[in-house]
Design a protein around this motif. Structure first.
Motif, PDB file in Angstrom:
ATOM      1  N   HIS A  24       0.845  -1.189   0.000  1.00  0.00           N
ATOM      2  CA  HIS A  24       0.000   0.000   0.000  1.00  0.00           C
ATOM      3  C   HIS A  24       0.882   1.241   0.000  1.00  0.00           C
ATOM      4  O   HIS A  24       1.810   1.346   0.811  1.00  0.00           O
ATOM      5  CB  HIS A  24      -0.896   0.043   1.246  1.00  0.00           C
ATOM      6  N   THR A  29      -2.777   0.995  -4.108  1.00  0.00           N
ATOM      7  CA  THR A  29      -2.386  -0.347  -3.692  1.00  0.00           C
ATOM      8  C   THR A  29      -1.978  -1.087  -4.955  1.00  0.00           C
ATOM      9  O   THR A  29      -2.678  -1.008  -5.977  1.00  0.00           O
ATOM     10  CB  THR A  29      -3.549  -1.092  -3.018  1.00  0.00           C
ATOM     11  N   VAL A 101      -6.228   3.621  -2.000  1.00  0.00           N
ATOM     12  CA  VAL A 101      -5.709   2.461  -1.283  1.00  0.00           C
ATOM     13  C   VAL A 101      -6.835   1.500  -0.913  1.00  0.00           C
ATOM     14  O   VAL A 101      -7.936   1.930  -0.538  1.00  0.00           O
ATOM     15  CB  VAL A 101      -4.951   2.933  -0.015  1.00  0.00           C
TER      16      VAL A 101
END
Length: 115
Positions: A24, A29, A101
């Motif tokens: 991350h 991500t 993320v």
């Protein structure tokens, strides 16, 4: 700066046929998925934009109402909140990039990936 050395981190086993490793950042991500032949990621959606890059193997992506057979080098763009799933036609390595993320993964809300 963070360096994740995949050869040192190993693979997270999500099922008998699906393996993942990821990192991350502050806004993205990045994940590698090893999908063994016959594995299925159940249809799901999430608020994250997703770009999937097929490194090797072949897979069937269903994105919304469209079905795509993808091969090495193909890139699939999945907009936020669109239902999608994938089935591995062959053993496959796929790199996924998500923004923002995957906070759901951080919380452990990824049951759709697990057996």
């Amino acid at each position: 700066m963070t360096i994740l050395r995949y050869e040192e981190s190993g693979w997270e086993k999500l099922s008998d046929l699906i393996f993942r490793r990821h990192v991350h950042g502050s806004r993205v991500t990045i994940a590698q998925f090893k999908l063994l032949k016959g594995s299925v990621v159940k249809p799901h959606s999430h608020p994250h934009e997703q770009v999937s890059i097929v490194v090797n193997g072949r897979a069937k992506f269903v994105v919304g109402d469209e079905t795509y057979i993808v091969n090495p080098g193909d890139v699939v763009h999945i907009p936020p909140n669109v239902m999608h799933g994938v089935e591995a036609i062959e053993d496959s390595l796929i790199v996924d990039v998500y923004s923002p993320v995957r906070d759901d993964w951080i919380r452990g809300d990824d049951k759709y990936l697990r057996s």
